[in-house]
Each structure stands twice: as C-alpha cells, then as structure tokens.
Design a protein around this motif. Structure first.
Motif, PDB file in Angstrom:
ATOM      1  N   UNK B  30       0.778  -1.255  -0.067  1.00 33.97           N
ATOM      2  CA  UNK B  30       0.062  -0.020   0.006  1.00 33.97           C
ATOM      3  C   UNK B  30       0.917   1.290  -0.090  1.00 33.97           C
ATOM      4  N   UNK B  35      -2.323   6.956  -4.253  1.00 36.83           N
ATOM      5  CA  UNK B  35      -3.029   7.326  -3.560  1.00 36.83           C
ATOM      6  C   UNK B  35      -2.403   7.753  -2.353  1.00 36.83           C
ATOM      7  N   UNK B  36      -1.598   6.560  -1.534  1.00 41.56           N
ATOM      8  CA  UNK B  36      -0.895   6.858  -0.633  1.00 41.56           C
ATOM      9  C   UNK B  36       0.383   8.000  -0.564  1.00 41.56           C
ATOM     10  N   UNK B  39      -1.133  11.353  -0.599  1.00 35.74           N
ATOM     11  CA  UNK B  39      -1.568  11.884   0.584  1.00 35.74           C
ATOM     12  C   UNK B  39      -0.340  12.111   1.362  1.00 35.74           C
ATOM     13  N   UNK B 277       4.295   9.120  10.441  1.00 36.52           N
ATOM     14  CA  UNK B 277       2.925   9.253  10.789  1.00 36.52           C
ATOM     15  C   UNK B 277       2.192   8.417   9.620  1.00 36.52           C
ATOM     16  N   UNK B 278       2.620   8.604   8.526  1.00 38.98           N
ATOM     17  CA  UNK B 278       2.163   7.534   7.273  1.00 38.98           C
ATOM     18  C   UNK B 278       2.259   6.095   7.380  1.00 38.98           C
ATOM     19  N   UNK B 281       0.631   3.557  10.652  1.00 39.47           N
ATOM     20  CA  UNK B 281      -0.630   2.605  10.555  1.00 39.47           C
ATOM     21  C   UNK B 281      -0.551   1.701   9.596  1.00 39.47           C
ATOM     22  N   UNK B 282       0.321   1.831   8.522  1.00 44.39           N
ATOM     23  CA  UNK B 282       0.245   0.772   7.339  1.00 44.39           C
ATOM     24  C   UNK B 282       0.622  -0.621   8.143  1.00 44.39           C
ATOM     25  N   UNK B 284       0.159  -1.337  11.305  1.00 44.65           N
ATOM     26  CA  UNK B 284      -0.576  -1.575  12.527  1.00 44.65           C
ATOM     27  C   UNK B 284       0.304  -1.271  13.700  1.00 44.65           C
ATOM     28  N   UNK B 286       1.331   1.185  17.033  1.00 48.70           N
ATOM     29  CA  UNK B 286       0.722   2.509  17.253  1.00 48.70           C
ATOM     30  C   UNK B 286       1.360   3.650  17.136  1.00 48.70           C
ATOM     31  N   UNK B 287       0.661   4.899  17.088  1.00 49.05           N
ATOM     32  CA  UNK B 287       1.181   6.071  16.623  1.00 49.05           C
ATOM     33  C   UNK B 287       2.111   6.667  17.627  1.00 49.05           C
ATOM     34  N   UNK B 288       1.984   6.071  19.103  1.00 48.27           N
ATOM     35  CA  UNK B 288       2.734   6.545  20.114  1.00 48.27           C
ATOM     36  C   UNK B 288       4.108   6.453  19.916  1.00 48.27           C
TER      37      UNK B 288
END
Lengths: 405, 333
Positions: B30, B35-36, B39, B277-278, B281-282, B284, B286-288
């Motif tokens: 992805x 698209x990614x 973004x 940050x992008x 999540x790809x 999975x 955690x953003x911490x």
C-alpha cells in the motif's frame, strides 16, 4: 384404470407436499435471516445489552441487523486470540479469510473505547471469512486521525468501523472510503453529515431523545436552579446531539450555567467540575455521558471542595465502578440516572458493513430506543464485574477479568 | 561551521526518508500506491510550511508556540470567508482575510517580543491561549464547509505530486540561497548568533527579529490553508503543530540558540516526520511510537549536530574538575 387414477393422485399429492415443504423452508429461511446472517438473538442477550429485549430499532431491516449482530455474541470464539488481538491492536485471525476489517478512531484511551475495541474484535472473530483485524487510535490528534483513515483505505480494507471524534472534520475521508467501495459504519451515534450517502450508516441511540430524557429527569428532580452540561471533545456529535435537545426541554426555572468539554478524561472532569463548583456552588445537577469519569473526577472535585455530593446526574454510560462508588457513598440526596454504555453497538456497525458486502440494503440510521435507568432501582454495581467495565457489555466475564485483572 | 557539518542534517534526513520509504515499500504494497504517496505529500504541506516559518523564529533565537492555534484560527476563519458557492473574486478576498489574520498575529507577537521585551516563549504562549479560545468561540464544533473549488485548487497536482509541494521545495531552496548568499540572510543569522554584537555593528536587530516573527506567523497562516484543505470544514481542533514544527526545524539543522538553520533541512525533516505518521498505521503500529521516535531523534540530532560544541564544553568542565583536584591536593599537602 381405477388403480392408475389412484397412483396418479398419490403422485400429485406427493409433489404437492414436496412443493409446500419447499415453500415453508424458503419462507422460514427468509424470515430467519439473509446475507449470511441469522436474525435471531436470545432474550437474555438482548436484556443484558439493552436492559429490555423490546428496545430494538423500529425499522425492520435495522432491527434484523441488530438481532443478527447481537445474536453473534452467543457464538463461541477463541478468547485467548481475542485478548492477544486487543493487546496488540489488531491481529491475523488465523482462518485464512480474505476480508480485512478496521476499527479506526480518533481517540481510544479510556475504558469505554477499549471495551468497544474488544467487542469489535469478538464480533470479527465470529466471521471465518475475516482474516485480519486492524485497529488504530490517533490519540486525539485530528491530523493523525485522517492519516490513519487513509492508511486503512490504501490497504484496501473491506469494512471500516469508527467513532468520529472530530465530527464532520472526518467527512473527507468518509467520502474517500465510500468512493473506494469501502462501507464505513459509525457507532455510539457517531453522526457525521450524510449517512447513507457519504458513508454507510450510523448506529446508536437517538441522542436528541437522550437529551429530552435527561431534561425530563432534571425537570422532575431539580425542578429549579442551576445545572451544567459536560461533554467529550469539542464538537463531538454525541455530546452536541443531546445537549442541543436537553436545553429547550428544560423547565424555564432551570438554567444551564456551563457547557464544558472534558475530552472524556476523568482528570479533566475533576478540573472542569472544580471550576464550575467554585463559580456556582449551588449547582444542582449535571448532564454528561461518561459515568465512570464523573464518578472519579466529579466525586473528587466535590470532596476537594468539601461539599457533599448532593446532586442529580444524568449519564449515558452504565459503568460498574460508577454504581459501586455511589453505593459506597450511601447518599440518598444523590440521584443517578443512566443509559447503557452501548459498547455492543459496535457489533451492529460491523455486521451492517459485512452485510453490505453481501448486497444487503442497509438503512442510513440504525436507531435504538432510549430508556433511562434509575440507580436506586437498578443498581449498576453488578457483583463479580471489574469496576472499570460496563455490565451491558457482551464481552464474556472471564475475558473482562483478563482485560482488567 | 565546516561544510560537512552544514550538510549533515540534510544528508541525515535524506537518508532517513529513503531508508524508511524503502523499508515500507518492501514490506507493505500500500505504501507505493499513488493514493498513499499523494496523501503523504499533501499531509506534509501544513507541517512543512509552518516549520519553515518556525525556522525563521529559531534563526533569531526565539520560539513561536502560537503557530498551532494560529493555523486552527485560519481554518476557522476560512470556514467563514471561503464558503461554498462563492465566486473566485469573493474567495480571493476571503483568502486575503486569512492571510490578514496571520499578519496581525505576527505583528502582535513581534510587538510583545521586541517592544515589550517579553521572552518569545511566554509571549507566544499567551497568543496561543487567546487564539485557541477565539477559535472555539467562533466554531464550538466542526461546521462551515470550505469551498470545494478552493480545496481542489490547493490539492491539484501532476500524478501524485501536488503543485503546492513543488512550490514549497522551490521556496525552501530559494530561502536557503537567500539565507547563506545574501547580506540580509547573513544579518538574520548574525542577530540570532549574537544580538548585542550585531547591534553594536550597526545592524537593525529589532527590525530583523520583528520581521522573523511576522514571517513565521504568515507561514503558519499559509499552512492553515492546507490544514483547511485536509479537514474541509471549520474545525476548532486540527492538531498540535507547535512542537512538531520546532522538531522539524531542529532536525533540519536549526540551533535552539539561534543563528543556524536550513529551510531545505526543515522541509526534509517535515517530510520525514510525516512519513513516520504515514507508515506506522500501514504496519498496524501504534502512533505513540511516532512521538517516541520524534523525541529520540531530536535528542540525537542535537548531540550529533552540535557534537564539537558539546565536546568543547565537556573538555572545559573536565579541565575545571582537574584544576580543582590539583588545588585540593596542594591544600592537603
């Protein structure tokens, strides 16, 4: 000739019987379910989640989706895998299923959200066709929430379930997902403009009716004087929904002296309640959503101010800890009214999304009726439950104890 | 400052961007989708612009923490002035109103700092609170859709690369040329390095600092347009870019003591922080982890970029301890 006639009539009767039986089977099948679901749930399950088995959505399809979703909670799933998935914020289910489902939220750092996450995982595990469960929390950062949502879209997940903490600010990504053919369903009345068009559906109670139910309680028990409204993040659809309907439904003698955001954070609740108490020491009631947050932060603020907790509370969640905290106070001047936490609503949102994939026509709103409970009549301090939990949750008790040892 | 040290932040950021991108591309299909990538570049825009502004403040030895609230305020103002179904003339006036908010904030901050002599961090903290409250007063929840044609224009691009991103690259390069190849650029760095000496040498230090803070706010206002293009509605909360903008400037080579920095470095750092940050999540994750990574990187960058100064300080301290020991020994003897 006579014999031939008899055998012919027997044959006709047999064919007729077979046809009737087939019709009955088909009719029963349609009534019992469709789109891979059975529209059936035990009365005990419905009572546990909704207080009353009759509190189902009025719309027929919405009702069927809810029955199918809540009924699935009765299926046995691998609880160890669910716990692992909950702790790791997602997992592969091991079924080899081709579907990927995501629960994407702007904020996930309180017990309500964590329990919703577990309900989502448990529901996903009832579908063998789901091979991957994804979870993300943006930790209250709107920009990250948009990024997380777009990450789910770019991974081509099949269904997205969410609570839109930032309201219509999430609309661009809802539209992008819908354009990409991904059903997006919200729960806990996570209303964003254009359900059914900009996204699949919104699941929850009618928050305007919740506000009116709150007002009814305040009119009866406060009668006149000052009350305050607390809410979650500024602009979240849940708080706005009940607040805008409670205010006009109040007696003219009741004045809403403050409307404050708490981010559903107990420490912020304490800070906000302390501030309002200092300004309005005679405040008589509070309307809010997060029951446990009020029991922790609100109670602490009253203690710090040296005031007895003589007040009327109208709340949305039914956390066990809240009930137990108020039971310990043994204060007859404290009146607490609450709705259900509604964690199982997330199951309905997921099932709606999956039914959409099978071609079902999903109503844009799946609305549960409101019935407030009186803490003095229906104690929410349910024995054996962890204090953080909600007893209307459909998470098995053994698993709840593992989540909150 | 040696040439190798000047290029170190740029080289480090480029390496990190490429390394993270290569890892993500190998492990997650992805990542390299148009698209990614589109973004990723669009999400970089608000941070890149505000961090370029922040670099100006850091170059003169200050901070501007009000930029986050200013960006939010600009989004809220845009929801009033850039409404749907308005003609381009009206939209132009609306856009100027947003820029005007930035200009007014910049002048206000600069006045507090230069005329009233308030420390920049305190002055801009005050402005931050005022703007946050004002934004919530104007919009207590997200409402007021922003003109879709304006959003389309801001997000337009060729393939997955937004024109605006190409623009910000050109801006950063030109700004670095100005900073290191012109007399006014030298003056800006000189004021940041040593305000008193610069004043004694006849430089208009007050005007330089004033302009640096005004430019910082103007850039935050422009960043606000790109935040508005992301949320597309008058949202009173859009995220905290204050610390991230400082982080991007520092990772890009800006010194917290002033006088040093690179606009291209800041842009690269903004791209890298957005890439984190992008990517998380790809996978999975955690953003911490993103927050922790940013913290660790800032500390590493400070140590790495200022290693010679730190070593010199260590040597001086060690020398002091040695002298003290010698004296104690003599006294005991």
């Amino acid at each position: 000739m006579h014999v031939r006639n008899r055998s012919a009539s027997r044959r006709l009767m047999t064919i007729g019987a077979v046809l009737v039986t087939m019709l009955v089977v088909v009719a029963a099948g349609q009534g019992a379910g469709g789109f891979g679901e059975t529209y059936k749930a035990k009365t005990s399950t419905l009572k546990k989640a909704l207080f009353n088995a009759k509190l189902l959505p009025a719309n027929k399809m919405a009702r069927n989706i809810s029955l199918a979703a809540l009924g699935r909670s009765e299926k046995k799933v691998n609880l160890n895998l669910a716990l692992k998935c909950w702790k790791n914020n997602g997992c592969s289910t091991g079924t080899g299923g081709k579907l990927k489902v995501a629960y994407v939220e702007g904020f996930g750092e309180n017990v309500f959200r964590q329990m919703s996450k577990m309900e989502f995982i448990l529901q996903a595990l009832t579908y063998p066709q789901i091979g991957k469960i994804i979870y993300t929390s943006a930790h209250s950062n709107p920009a990250q929430a948009l990024t997380d949502f777009r990450a789910a879209i770019s991974q081509h997940v099949n269904v997205i379930v969410t609570y839109p903490d930032f309201g219509d600010a999430m609309l661009p990504v809802f539209k992008e997902a819908t354009k990409a053919g991904i059903p997006v369903a919200t729960y806990a009345w996570g209303y964003v403009t254009g359900p059914g068009k900009n996204y699949l559906t919104v699941v929850g109670e009618d928050t305007c009716r919740l506000g009116k139910a709150y007002a009814k309680v305040m009119n009866k028990y406060v009668k006149s004087g000052n009350i305050a409204f607390l809410g979650g993040f500024p602009g979240n659809p849940l708080s706005l929904g009940w607040q805008k309907c409670e205010k006009p439904a109040l007696n003219p003698n009741i004045h809403v002296v403050a409307t404050e955001a708490t981010n559903w954070d107990p420490s912020k609740v304490q800070e906000v309640v302390s501030g309002i108490l200092a300004r309005y020491p005679d405040i008589k009631g509070w309307s809010y959503e997060y029951g446990l947050g009020m029991a922790q932060g609100g109670l602490a603020a009253y203690k710090a101010a040296g005031k007895p907790f003589n007040t009327v509370l109208t709340l949305r969640t039914d956390d066990v800890g809240m009930g137990c905290a108020y039971d310990r106070l043994k204060n007859k001047n404290l009146r607490v009214f609450y709705y259900t936490s509604g964690n199982p609503q997330i199951r309905v949102a997921l099932t709606a999304g999956l039914m959409k994939l099978k071609g079902a026509k999903i109503p844009p709103q799946i609305v549960f009726p409101i019935q407030l409970q009186d803490q003095s009549k229906r104690d929410q301090c349910v024995k054996g439950y962890p204090e953080q939990a909600s007893a209307t949750s459909l998470i098995p008790l053994s698993l709840l104890h593992k989540m909150y040892p | 400052m040696s040439i190798s040290r000047a290029w170190l932040p740029l080289a480090l950021m480029t390496t990190l961007i490429v390394a993270l991108g290569a890892y993500a591309a190998m492990r997650q299909d992805a990542f390299l989708t148009t698209y990614n990538l589109g973004n990723l570049l669009l999400s970089t825009m608000p941070l890149a612009l505000v961090a370029i502004g922040q670099t100006n403040a850091l170059l003169v030895g200050g901070f501007d923490v009000s930029v986050a609230a200013l960006m939010t305020m600009c989004v809220v103002v845009a929801s009033f002035t850039l409404q749907p179904d308005k003609s381009w003339d009206v939209l132009l006036v609306g856009a100027l109103a947003v820029v005007g908010v930035g200009l007014a904030t910049g002048v206000f901050n600069a006045t507090l700092i230069r005329v009233l002599k308030l420390p920049s961090i305190i002055a801009t903290l005050g402005t931050l609170s005022i703007l946050e409250g004002a934004a919530l007063l104007l919009r207590d929840h997200p409402e007021g859709f922003i003109n879709p044609n304006a959003i389309e224009a801001l997000n337009a691009g060729v393939s997955f690369v937004p024109y605006a991103f190409i623009g910000v690259v050109v801006l950063a390069v030109l700004a670095d040329i100005w900073l290191y190849r012109t007399r006014t650029g030298l003056a800006l760095r000189a004021v940041g390095l040593d305000d008193s000496s610069s004043r004694r040498l006849g430089m208009a230090t007050g005007r330089t600092v004033f302009l640096a803070f005004v430019i910082c706010s103007l850039m935050a206002a422009v960043a606000g347009f790109y935040s508005a293009a992301q949320v597309q509605i008058g949202s009173p909360i859009i995220g905290n870019y204050a610390l991230e903008s400082i982080a991007a400037a520092v990772l890009g080579g800006a010194s917290l003591a002033g006088g040093k920095g690179s606009f291209v470095g800041t842009l690269l750092a903004a791209l890298f922080l957005t890439e984190i940050s992008n990517v998380l999540p790809l996978f999975q994750q955690p953003t911490e982890y993103a927050q922790m990574t940013i913290g660790v990187l800032i500390l590493l960058a400070l140590v790495l970029y200022q290693a010679p100064e730190l070593l010199a300080r260590l040597r001086t301290s060690w020398g002091g301890v040695g002298r003290l020991r010698t004296r104690q020994g003599e006294a005991a003897g």
